[in-house]
Design a protein around this motif. Structure first.
Motif, PDB file in Angstrom:
ATOM      1  N   GLN A   1       0.836  -1.206   0.000  1.00 23.17           N
ATOM      2  CA  GLN A   1       0.000   0.000   0.000  1.00 23.17           C
ATOM      3  C   GLN A   1       0.869   1.252   0.000  1.00 23.17           C
ATOM      4  N   ALA A   2       1.902   1.246   0.824  1.00 22.11           N
ATOM      5  CA  ALA A   2       2.792   2.401   0.901  1.00 22.11           C
ATOM      6  C   ALA A   2       3.566   2.582  -0.397  1.00 22.11           C
ATOM      7  N   LEU A   3       4.056   1.488  -0.957  1.00 24.50           N
ATOM      8  CA  LEU A   3       4.788   1.564  -2.223  1.00 24.50           C
ATOM      9  C   LEU A   3       3.880   2.075  -3.345  1.00 24.50           C
ATOM     10  N   ASP A   4       2.655   1.606  -3.357  1.00 18.21           N
ATOM     11  CA  ASP A   4       1.713   2.053  -4.372  1.00 18.21           C
ATOM     12  C   ASP A   4       1.451   3.549  -4.245  1.00 18.21           C
ATOM     13  N   ALA A   5       1.344   4.042  -3.026  1.00 17.55           N
ATOM     14  CA  ALA A   5       1.123   5.472  -2.809  1.00 17.55           C
ATOM     15  C   ALA A   5       2.300   6.293  -3.328  1.00 17.55           C
ATOM     16  N   ILE A   6       3.519   5.838  -3.047  1.00 20.30           N
ATOM     17  CA  ILE A   6       4.718   6.541  -3.532  1.00 20.30           C
ATOM     18  C   ILE A   6       4.745   6.553  -5.048  1.00 20.30           C
ATOM     19  N   HIS A   7       4.465   5.424  -5.659  1.00 17.46           N
ATOM     20  CA  HIS A   7       4.541   5.317  -7.113  1.00 17.46           C
ATOM     21  C   HIS A   7       3.438   6.115  -7.802  1.00 17.46           C
ATOM     22  N   ARG A   8       2.243   6.126  -7.219  1.00 23.85           N
ATOM     23  CA  ARG A   8       1.124   6.836  -7.842  1.00 23.85           C
ATOM     24  C   ARG A   8       1.278   8.351  -7.758  1.00 23.85           C
ATOM     25  N   ASP A   9       1.873   8.836  -6.684  1.00 21.98           N
ATOM     26  CA  ASP A   9       1.959  10.284  -6.488  1.00 21.98           C
ATOM     27  C   ASP A   9       3.282  10.667  -5.843  1.00 21.98           C
ATOM     28  N   PRO A  10       4.385  10.582  -6.606  1.00 24.34           N
ATOM     29  CA  PRO A  10       5.696  10.895  -6.013  1.00 24.34           C
ATOM     30  C   PRO A  10       5.824  12.358  -5.603  1.00 24.34           C
ATOM     31  N   ALA A  11       4.996  13.242  -6.178  1.00 25.23           N
ATOM     32  CA  ALA A  11       5.096  14.665  -5.848  1.00 25.23           C
ATOM     33  C   ALA A  11       4.455  15.006  -4.499  1.00 25.23           C
ATOM     34  N   HIS A  12       3.668  14.102  -3.966  1.00 28.36           N
ATOM     35  CA  HIS A  12       3.012  14.363  -2.682  1.00 28.36           C
ATOM     36  C   HIS A  12       4.059  14.505  -1.578  1.00 28.36           C
TER      37      HIS A  12
ATOM     38  N   PHE B   1      11.988  -5.044   4.494  1.00 27.41           N
ATOM     39  CA  PHE B   1      11.574  -5.646   3.232  1.00 27.41           C
ATOM     40  C   PHE B   1      12.243  -4.993   2.016  1.00 27.41           C
ATOM     41  N   VAL B   2      12.210  -3.671   1.968  1.00 26.05           N
ATOM     42  CA  VAL B   2      12.653  -2.940   0.773  1.00 26.05           C
ATOM     43  C   VAL B   2      14.162  -2.737   0.750  1.00 26.05           C
ATOM     44  N   GLY B   3      14.784  -2.725   1.924  1.00 28.31           N
ATOM     45  CA  GLY B   3      16.232  -2.536   1.979  1.00 28.31           C
ATOM     46  C   GLY B   3      16.642  -1.086   2.110  1.00 28.31           C
ATOM     47  N   GLN B   4      15.666  -0.184   2.180  1.00 33.04           N
ATOM     48  CA  GLN B   4      15.909   1.251   2.360  1.00 33.04           C
ATOM     49  C   GLN B   4      14.825   1.816   3.263  1.00 33.04           C
ATOM     50  N   PRO B   5      15.132   2.859   4.056  1.00 33.12           N
ATOM     51  CA  PRO B   5      14.074   3.527   4.817  1.00 33.12           C
ATOM     52  C   PRO B   5      13.059   4.157   3.864  1.00 33.12           C
ATOM     53  N   PRO B   6      11.839   4.383   4.326  1.00 33.41           N
ATOM     54  CA  PRO B   6      10.787   4.884   3.432  1.00 33.41           C
ATOM     55  C   PRO B   6      11.146   6.158   2.683  1.00 33.41           C
ATOM     56  N   LEU B   7      11.687   7.164   3.359  1.00 29.31           N
ATOM     57  CA  LEU B   7      11.957   8.427   2.690  1.00 29.31           C
ATOM     58  C   LEU B   7      13.176   8.334   1.777  1.00 29.31           C
ATOM     59  N   THR B   8      14.083   7.424   2.065  1.00 22.05           N
ATOM     60  CA  THR B   8      15.214   7.196   1.149  1.00 22.05           C
ATOM     61  C   THR B   8      14.713   6.607  -0.156  1.00 22.05           C
ATOM     62  N   TYR B   9      13.801   5.631  -0.051  1.00 21.66           N
ATOM     63  CA  TYR B   9      13.232   5.056  -1.266  1.00 21.66           C
ATOM     64  C   TYR B   9      12.398   6.094  -2.015  1.00 21.66           C
ATOM     65  N   LEU B  10      11.644   6.917  -1.291  1.00 22.15           N
ATOM     66  CA  LEU B  10      10.855   7.970  -1.927  1.00 22.15           C
ATOM     67  C   LEU B  10      11.742   8.888  -2.757  1.00 22.15           C
ATOM     68  N   THR B  11      12.871   9.318  -2.199  1.00 21.54           N
ATOM     69  CA  THR B  11      13.800  10.178  -2.937  1.00 21.54           C
ATOM     70  C   THR B  11      14.352   9.456  -4.158  1.00 21.54           C
TER      71      THR B  11
END
Length: 319
Positions: free
Chosen positions: A206-217, A242-252
């Motif tokens: 769900q979190a990954l989908d949110a990042i991918h759908r709206d990276p500008a948010h 799971f992802v191997g990076q903290p959430p905001l690192t992956y977001l960037t």
């Protein structure tokens, strides 16, 4: 989300071929760092000789995906010496071709496809894939994958108006279905870490989908945790595991990778690219992009345009 990954990972024109092999035959396909390739058996049977391990028997309907650009062999017999693949396979870099290779014996027909990856910025989901993915044909399994293979085979065999657009779209679709089919076959995904587990975990996906759908948010760990239905600390820990990076690192990372794709594939002004991926100023975006890619976004766009023009001229000239 997988469709976002497929769109992000490819750069330039893909290559594909519907190859008719006649025994005796055996080729060694050299390594192509920064690329991924697949083979599908349409008729007959053959053997795939992987970079390591025993030869793999392939039958009609089998799909093989090699995500890391390693070299491999394809042959009618596992004991046959392999010859280096010739440029005949690709017809000078054309989008698709239909060569006949080998002797005069038993016939095998395969579909070959190859993608060039965005240099140095391959999505981590691909890094988590094994060296070789073999999806044997099974009655009733992966019907979308089988349908995409049949459509692709038909388009390559009969060149009709608009075939370039259709073939490119089908190659992307086939890549998506291969990844989806593999994820469905990984045993005990939820019990392990890594991208397979992340995509199968309802909260993290769900979190990954949110990042991918709206990276500008203006995402924060708290807002992403709310999307995931977890506490802030629990979400951050689970996402990183799971992802191997903290959430905001992956977001960037995702924002800048998306920006790089927009710079490669469109004439969008740098300021608009910055806005689309969530940067409040062109200056801040330029600094972040240069830290990640080692080059200013405007220059990155110009170099990508020059490369695309050279590639197109090469295809036209058969270079």
């Amino acid at each position: 989300m997988l469709s976002d990954v497929v769109a992000l990972m490819r750069t330039g024109r893909p290559l594909s071929a519907r190859v008719t092999w006649r025994a005796p035959w055996g080729i060694a396909i050299p390594a192509r760092p920064g690329s991924a390739a697949f083979q599908v058996v349409l008729r007959g049977s053959c053997w795939l000789v992987p970079p390591s391990g025993d030869p793999v028997p392939l039958n009609v309907g089998d799909v093989v995906f090699l995500p890391h650009g390693h070299g491999y062999g394809l042959t009618d017999s596992p004991d046959r010496p392999l010859e280096e693949a010739s440029c005949e396979l690709h017809e000078g870099g054309a989008l698709f071709s239909t060569p006949t290779i080998g002797g005069t014996g038993a016939e095998t027909v395969t579909i070959y496809g190859s993608y060039r990856m965005a240099p140095g910025r391959v999505h981590p989901i691909l890094g988590a894939l094994p060296e070789l993915i073999h999806l044997p044909t099974t009655l009733g399994r992966h019907p979308e994958l089988r349908a995409a293979v049949e459509l692709l085979a038909g388009e390559i065999a009969t060149r009709r108006p608009g075939a370039d657009t259709v073939v490119t779209s089908l190659l992307d679709m086939l890549q998506l279905y291969i990844l989806r089919a593999w994820l469905e076959t990984v045993p005990g995904m939820c019990e392990h870490t890594g991208w397979a587990a992340a995509l199968s975990d309802p909260a993290i996906s769900q979190a990954l989908d949110a990042i991918h759908r709206d990276p500008a948010h203006r995402w924060t760990v708290a807002s992403l945790a709310a999307r995931a239905g977890l506490s802030r600390a629990g979400f951050a820990r689970r996402f990183t595991e799971f992802v191997g990076q903290p959430p905001l690192t992956y977001l960037t990372w995702w924002r800048l990778a998306t920006a790089a794709r927009l710079l490669r594939e469109s004439d969008m002004p740098v300021a608009e690219v910055a806005r689309q991926v969530g940067y409040g100023s062109e200056f801040a975006f330029g600094n972040a992009f240069k830290r990640e890619y080692g080059i200013a976004p405007g220059r990155y766009h110009r170099l990508a345009c020059d490369e695309a023009k050279s590639e197109l001229v090469g295809v036209r000239l058969g270079a």
